[in-house]
Design a protein around this motif. Structure first.
Motif, PDB file in Angstrom:
ATOM      1  N   ARG A   1      64.322  26.434  43.082  1.00  9.84           N
ATOM      2  CA  ARG A   1      63.090  27.163  42.764  1.00  9.84           C
ATOM      3  C   ARG A   1      63.489  28.465  42.078  1.00  9.84           C
ATOM      4  O   ARG A   1      64.259  29.251  42.622  1.00  9.84           O
ATOM      5  CB  ARG A   1      62.294  27.456  44.037  1.00  9.84           C
ATOM      6  N   GLU A   2      62.971  28.699  40.884  1.00  7.49           N
ATOM      7  CA  GLU A   2      63.322  29.901  40.131  1.00  7.49           C
ATOM      8  C   GLU A   2      62.861  31.152  40.855  1.00  7.49           C
ATOM      9  O   GLU A   2      61.696  31.291  41.216  1.00  7.49           O
ATOM     10  CB  GLU A   2      62.695  29.862  38.740  1.00  7.49           C
ATOM     11  N   LEU A   3      63.812  32.059  41.068  1.00 13.14           N
ATOM     12  CA  LEU A   3      63.513  33.334  41.712  1.00 13.14           C
ATOM     13  C   LEU A   3      63.718  34.512  40.771  1.00 13.14           C
ATOM     14  O   LEU A   3      63.188  35.597  41.010  1.00 13.14           O
ATOM     15  CB  LEU A   3      64.400  33.530  42.955  1.00 13.14           C
ATOM     16  N   SER A   4      64.508  34.295  39.714  1.00 11.70           N
ATOM     17  CA  SER A   4      64.812  35.387  38.809  1.00 11.70           C
ATOM     18  C   SER A   4      65.079  34.841  37.417  1.00 11.70           C
ATOM     19  O   SER A   4      65.736  33.816  37.254  1.00 11.70           O
ATOM     20  CB  SER A   4      66.042  36.151  39.320  1.00 11.70           C
ATOM     21  N   ALA A   5      64.581  35.552  36.410  1.00 13.98           N
ATOM     22  CA  ALA A   5      64.813  35.217  35.007  1.00 13.98           C
ATOM     23  C   ALA A   5      64.447  36.445  34.186  1.00 13.98           C
ATOM     24  O   ALA A   5      63.865  37.404  34.703  1.00 13.98           O
ATOM     25  CB  ALA A   5      63.975  34.011  34.577  1.00 13.98           C
ATOM     26  N   GLY A   6      64.768  36.431  32.910  1.00 16.53           N
ATOM     27  CA  GLY A   6      64.400  37.536  32.032  1.00 16.53           C
ATOM     28  C   GLY A   6      65.522  38.526  31.853  1.00 16.53           C
ATOM     29  O   GLY A   6      66.682  38.261  32.176  1.00 16.53           O
ATOM     30  N   ALA A   7      65.164  39.692  31.328  1.00 16.48           N
ATOM     31  CA  ALA A   7      66.150  40.747  31.094  1.00 16.48           C
ATOM     32  C   ALA A   7      66.788  41.160  32.417  1.00 16.48           C
ATOM     33  O   ALA A   7      66.153  41.151  33.457  1.00 16.48           O
ATOM     34  CB  ALA A   7      65.467  41.950  30.439  1.00 16.48           C
ATOM     35  N   SER A   8      68.068  41.528  32.361  1.00 19.70           N
ATOM     36  CA  SER A   8      68.771  41.889  33.595  1.00 19.70           C
ATOM     37  C   SER A   8      68.435  43.312  34.013  1.00 19.70           C
ATOM     38  O   SER A   8      67.999  44.140  33.214  1.00 19.70           O
ATOM     39  CB  SER A   8      70.286  41.750  33.403  1.00 19.70           C
ATOM     40  N   TRP A   9      68.673  43.609  35.268  1.00 16.37           N
ATOM     41  CA  TRP A   9      68.423  44.943  35.806  1.00 16.37           C
ATOM     42  C   TRP A   9      69.316  45.968  35.137  1.00 16.37           C
ATOM     43  O   TRP A   9      69.014  47.147  35.110  1.00 16.37           O
ATOM     44  CB  TRP A   9      68.619  44.964  37.321  1.00 16.37           C
ATOM     45  N   SER A  10      70.453  45.534  34.580  1.00 19.03           N
ATOM     46  CA  SER A  10      71.385  46.469  33.950  1.00 19.03           C
ATOM     47  C   SER A  10      71.018  46.781  32.500  1.00 19.03           C
ATOM     48  O   SER A  10      71.715  47.527  31.835  1.00 19.03           O
ATOM     49  CB  SER A  10      72.809  45.911  34.015  1.00 19.03           C
ATOM     50  N   GLY A  11      69.926  46.175  32.022  1.00 17.32           N
ATOM     51  CA  GLY A  11      69.475  46.474  30.679  1.00 17.32           C
ATOM     52  C   GLY A  11      69.863  45.454  29.627  1.00 17.32           C
ATOM     53  O   GLY A  11      69.473  45.584  28.471  1.00 17.32           O
ATOM     54  N   LEU A  12      70.633  44.442  30.009  1.00 19.87           N
ATOM     55  CA  LEU A  12      70.983  43.400  29.041  1.00 19.87           C
ATOM     56  C   LEU A  12      69.725  42.613  28.687  1.00 19.87           C
ATOM     57  O   LEU A  12      68.851  42.422  29.530  1.00 19.87           O
ATOM     58  CB  LEU A  12      72.053  42.467  29.611  1.00 19.87           C
ATOM     59  N   PRO A  13      69.625  42.141  27.473  1.00 18.30           N
ATOM     60  CA  PRO A  13      68.420  41.405  27.069  1.00 18.30           C
ATOM     61  C   PRO A  13      68.322  40.047  27.774  1.00 18.30           C
ATOM     62  O   PRO A  13      69.287  39.561  28.359  1.00 18.30           O
ATOM     63  CB  PRO A  13      68.609  41.223  25.565  1.00 18.30           C
ATOM     64  N   ASP A  14      67.150  39.450  27.669  1.00 13.60           N
ATOM     65  CA  ASP A  14      66.921  38.117  28.224  1.00 13.60           C
ATOM     66  C   ASP A  14      67.709  37.101  27.414  1.00 13.60           C
ATOM     67  O   ASP A  14      67.427  36.874  26.248  1.00 13.60           O
ATOM     68  CB  ASP A  14      65.432  37.793  28.180  1.00 13.60           C
ATOM     69  N   VAL A  15      68.733  36.508  28.032  1.00 11.89           N
ATOM     70  CA  VAL A  15      69.541  35.493  27.351  1.00 11.89           C
ATOM     71  C   VAL A  15      69.121  34.079  27.755  1.00 11.89           C
ATOM     72  O   VAL A  15      69.711  33.107  27.316  1.00 11.89           O
ATOM     73  CB  VAL A  15      71.055  35.696  27.609  1.00 11.89           C
ATOM     74  N   GLY A  16      68.115  33.983  28.618  1.00  9.83           N
ATOM     75  CA  GLY A  16      67.617  32.684  29.032  1.00  9.83           C
ATOM     76  C   GLY A  16      68.144  32.188  30.363  1.00  9.83           C
ATOM     77  O   GLY A  16      67.858  31.069  30.761  1.00  9.83           O
ATOM     78  N   ALA A  17      68.932  33.017  31.058  1.00 14.65           N
ATOM     79  CA  ALA A  17      69.455  32.605  32.368  1.00 14.65           C
ATOM     80  C   ALA A  17      68.322  32.533  33.379  1.00 14.65           C
ATOM     81  O   ALA A  17      67.383  33.319  33.341  1.00 14.65           O
ATOM     82  CB  ALA A  17      70.525  33.577  32.849  1.00 14.65           C
ATOM     83  N   ARG A  18      68.414  31.559  34.285  1.00  8.91           N
ATOM     84  CA  ARG A  18      67.444  31.382  35.366  1.00  8.91           C
ATOM     85  C   ARG A  18      68.227  31.251  36.661  1.00  8.91           C
ATOM     86  O   ARG A  18      69.231  30.549  36.704  1.00  8.91           O
ATOM     87  CB  ARG A  18      66.609  30.110  35.134  1.00  8.91           C
ATOM     88  N   TRP A  19      67.740  31.901  37.706  1.00  5.99           N
ATOM     89  CA  TRP A  19      68.435  31.884  38.987  1.00  5.99           C
ATOM     90  C   TRP A  19      67.503  31.442  40.105  1.00  5.99           C
ATOM     91  O   TRP A  19      66.347  31.823  40.161  1.00  5.99           O
ATOM     92  CB  TRP A  19      68.970  33.281  39.313  1.00  5.99           C
ATOM     93  N   GLY A  20      68.065  30.640  41.018  1.00  4.62           N
ATOM     94  CA  GLY A  20      67.395  30.270  42.251  1.00  4.62           C
ATOM     95  C   GLY A  20      68.034  31.032  43.392  1.00  4.62           C
ATOM     96  O   GLY A  20      68.582  32.117  43.201  1.00  4.62           O
ATOM     97  N   ALA A  21      68.009  30.450  44.569  1.00  2.00           N
ATOM     98  CA  ALA A  21      68.583  31.086  45.761  1.00  2.00           C
ATOM     99  C   ALA A  21      70.100  30.908  45.762  1.00  2.00           C
ATOM    100  O   ALA A  21      70.634  30.004  46.384  1.00  2.00           O
ATOM    101  CB  ALA A  21      67.969  30.490  47.020  1.00  2.00           C
ATOM    102  N   GLY A  22      70.791  31.773  45.041  1.00  2.00           N
ATOM    103  CA  GLY A  22      72.249  31.743  45.021  1.00  2.00           C
ATOM    104  C   GLY A  22      72.862  30.863  43.955  1.00  2.00           C
ATOM    105  O   GLY A  22      74.082  30.776  43.863  1.00  2.00           O
ATOM    106  N   PHE A  23      72.064  30.207  43.156  1.00  2.00           N
ATOM    107  CA  PHE A  23      72.581  29.298  42.144  1.00  2.00           C
ATOM    108  C   PHE A  23      71.983  29.577  40.777  1.00  2.00           C
ATOM    109  O   PHE A  23      70.807  29.929  40.658  1.00  2.00           O
ATOM    110  CB  PHE A  23      72.254  27.839  42.501  1.00  2.00           C
TER     111      PHE A  23
END
Length: 156
Positions: free
Chosen positions: A69-91
Protein backbone atom coordinates in the motif's frame (compact mmCIF):
# COMPACT_ATOMS: atom_id res chain seq x y z
CA UNK A 1 25.39 3.71 9.66
CA UNK A 2 27.97 2.49 7.15
CA UNK A 3 30.85 3.40 9.46
CA UNK A 4 29.36 1.50 12.41
CA UNK A 5 29.38 4.74 14.42
CA UNK A 6 32.96 5.57 13.44
CA UNK A 7 34.44 2.07 13.89
CA UNK A 8 35.17 1.93 10.16
CA UNK A 9 36.55 4.55 7.80
CA UNK A 10 33.84 5.82 5.46
CA UNK A 11 34.65 4.25 2.09
CA UNK A 12 36.15 6.72 -0.32
CA UNK A 13 37.18 9.41 2.16
CA UNK A 14 40.44 7.96 3.45
CA UNK A 15 40.36 4.56 1.81
CA UNK A 16 41.74 4.33 -1.73
CA UNK A 17 39.50 1.41 -2.76
CA UNK A 18 36.24 2.93 -1.50
CA UNK A 19 33.30 0.50 -1.47
CA UNK A 20 35.46 -2.11 -3.23
CA UNK A 21 38.04 -2.23 -0.43
CA UNK A 22 38.86 -5.90 0.31
CA UNK A 23 38.85 -5.30 4.08
CA UNK A 24 35.38 -3.74 3.99
CA UNK A 25 34.02 -6.56 1.81
CA UNK A 26 35.65 -9.19 4.05
CA UNK A 27 33.78 -7.77 7.06
CA UNK A 28 30.50 -8.90 5.40
CA UNK A 29 28.45 -6.34 7.27
CA UNK A 30 24.78 -6.92 6.48
CA UNK A 31 22.70 -4.12 4.99
CA UNK A 32 24.88 -1.07 5.35
CA UNK A 33 27.96 -3.15 4.65
CA UNK A 34 26.90 -3.28 1.01
CA UNK A 35 27.71 -7.00 0.73
CA UNK A 36 25.29 -9.61 -0.56
CA UNK A 37 24.79 -11.95 -3.48
CA UNK A 38 22.07 -11.87 -6.11
CA UNK A 39 21.13 -15.43 -5.19
CA UNK A 40 20.88 -14.54 -1.49
CA UNK A 41 18.71 -11.50 -2.16
CA UNK A 42 16.46 -13.36 -4.60
CA UNK A 43 16.06 -16.23 -2.12
CA UNK A 44 15.21 -13.81 0.70
CA UNK A 45 12.49 -12.12 -1.36
CA UNK A 46 11.19 -15.45 -2.70
CA UNK A 47 10.96 -16.73 0.88
CA UNK A 48 9.06 -13.61 1.90
CA UNK A 49 6.68 -13.71 -1.07
CA UNK A 50 6.05 -17.40 -1.69
CA UNK A 51 8.21 -19.63 0.50
CA UNK A 52 11.23 -21.61 -0.66
CA UNK A 53 11.77 -25.35 -0.83
CA UNK A 54 8.30 -26.21 0.37
CA UNK A 55 8.44 -23.93 3.42
CA UNK A 56 5.69 -21.48 4.27
CA UNK A 57 6.14 -17.94 3.03
CA UNK A 58 7.68 -15.53 5.53
CA UNK A 59 5.10 -12.79 4.90
CA UNK A 60 1.42 -13.68 4.93
CA UNK A 61 -0.69 -12.44 2.02
CA UNK A 62 -2.32 -9.81 4.26
CA UNK A 63 1.11 -8.60 5.36
CA UNK A 64 2.22 -8.18 1.74
CA UNK A 65 -1.07 -6.38 1.02
CA UNK A 66 -0.23 -3.93 3.80
CA UNK A 67 3.38 -3.62 2.61
CA UNK A 68 2.44 -2.73 -0.99
CA UNK A 69 0.00 0.00 0.00
CA UNK A 70 1.56 3.30 -1.08
CA UNK A 71 2.47 5.45 1.89
CA UNK A 72 4.87 7.90 0.30
CA UNK A 73 5.57 9.33 -3.16
CA UNK A 74 6.47 12.65 -4.76
CA UNK A 75 9.26 15.10 -4.06
CA UNK A 76 11.55 14.08 -1.22
CA UNK A 77 11.72 15.85 2.13
CA UNK A 78 15.31 16.83 1.29
CA UNK A 79 14.17 18.87 -1.69
CA UNK A 80 14.97 16.43 -4.49
CA UNK A 81 12.37 16.49 -7.25
CA UNK A 82 9.75 13.80 -7.78
CA UNK A 83 11.57 11.03 -9.65
CA UNK A 84 8.59 8.67 -9.51
CA UNK A 85 9.63 6.57 -6.51
CA UNK A 86 6.79 5.03 -4.48
CA UNK A 87 7.16 3.60 -0.99
CA UNK A 88 5.06 1.27 1.13
CA UNK A 89 5.72 0.08 4.67
CA UNK A 90 9.48 -0.38 4.46
CA UNK A 91 9.62 -1.36 0.80
CA UNK A 92 10.08 0.32 -2.54
CA UNK A 93 7.00 -0.35 -4.67
CA UNK A 94 6.56 -0.87 -8.40
CA UNK A 95 7.36 2.57 -9.85
CA UNK A 96 7.22 2.64 -13.66
CA UNK A 97 9.16 5.92 -13.99
CA UNK A 98 11.72 5.15 -11.29
CA UNK A 99 12.15 1.42 -10.65
CA UNK A 100 9.71 -0.79 -12.57
CA UNK A 101 9.02 -4.22 -11.08
CA UNK A 102 6.34 -6.70 -12.12
CA UNK A 103 3.19 -5.04 -10.83
CA UNK A 104 1.07 -4.04 -7.88
CA UNK A 105 2.16 -6.92 -5.63
CA UNK A 106 5.91 -6.26 -6.08
CA UNK A 107 7.93 -5.04 -3.08
CA UNK A 108 11.67 -4.57 -2.75
CA UNK A 109 14.59 -2.20 -2.39
CA UNK A 110 17.40 -0.89 -4.50
CA UNK A 111 20.84 0.26 -3.53
CA UNK A 112 23.74 2.37 -4.60
CA UNK A 113 25.54 1.18 -7.69
CA UNK A 114 22.46 -0.36 -9.32
CA UNK A 115 21.76 -3.16 -6.82
CA UNK A 116 18.13 -4.24 -6.82
CA UNK A 117 15.98 -6.98 -5.28
CA UNK A 118 12.26 -7.60 -4.96
CA UNK A 119 9.58 -10.21 -4.46
CA UNK A 120 6.14 -10.58 -5.97
CA UNK A 121 3.61 -13.06 -4.60
CA UNK A 122 1.27 -12.73 -7.59
CA UNK A 123 3.95 -13.94 -10.00
CA UNK A 124 5.80 -16.11 -7.45
CA UNK A 125 9.10 -14.34 -8.08
CA UNK A 126 12.12 -13.45 -6.00
CA UNK A 127 14.58 -11.30 -7.97
CA UNK A 128 18.08 -10.16 -7.06
CA UNK A 129 20.74 -8.23 -8.95
CA UNK A 130 24.08 -7.03 -7.65
CA UNK A 131 26.85 -5.35 -9.59
CA UNK A 132 30.29 -6.84 -9.16
CA UNK A 133 31.74 -3.38 -8.43
CA UNK A 134 30.26 -0.26 -6.88
CA UNK A 135 30.23 2.19 -9.79
CA UNK A 136 27.72 4.82 -8.69
CA UNK A 137 24.35 5.74 -10.12
CA UNK A 138 23.19 5.14 -13.65
CA UNK A 139 23.68 1.36 -13.94
CA UNK A 140 20.61 0.29 -15.93
CA UNK A 141 21.33 -3.44 -16.12
CA UNK A 142 18.89 -4.42 -13.35
CA UNK A 143 16.08 -2.55 -15.11
CA UNK A 144 16.76 -4.38 -18.36
CA UNK A 145 16.75 -7.74 -16.57
CA UNK A 146 13.45 -6.96 -14.83
CA UNK A 147 11.95 -5.90 -18.17
CA UNK A 148 12.98 -9.27 -19.64
CA UNK A 149 11.43 -11.15 -16.70
CA UNK A 150 8.22 -9.11 -17.04
CA UNK A 151 8.05 -9.85 -20.77
CA UNK A 152 8.54 -13.58 -20.13
CA UNK A 153 5.78 -13.64 -17.50
CA UNK A 154 3.25 -11.26 -19.03
CA UNK A 155 4.14 -10.89 -22.71
CA UNK A 156 4.41 -7.11 -22.27
Amino acid sequence: MVTMNGALVFPGLREPHGWNDPALLAAELPGAGAVSSARGLATLYAAAATGVGGSARLLARDTVTDAVRELSAGASWSGLPDVGARWGAGFLLDAPRFRPMLGGRSFGNDGAGGQFAFGDDEFGVGFGYVANRMIGHGDGRAGRLVAAVRECLTGR
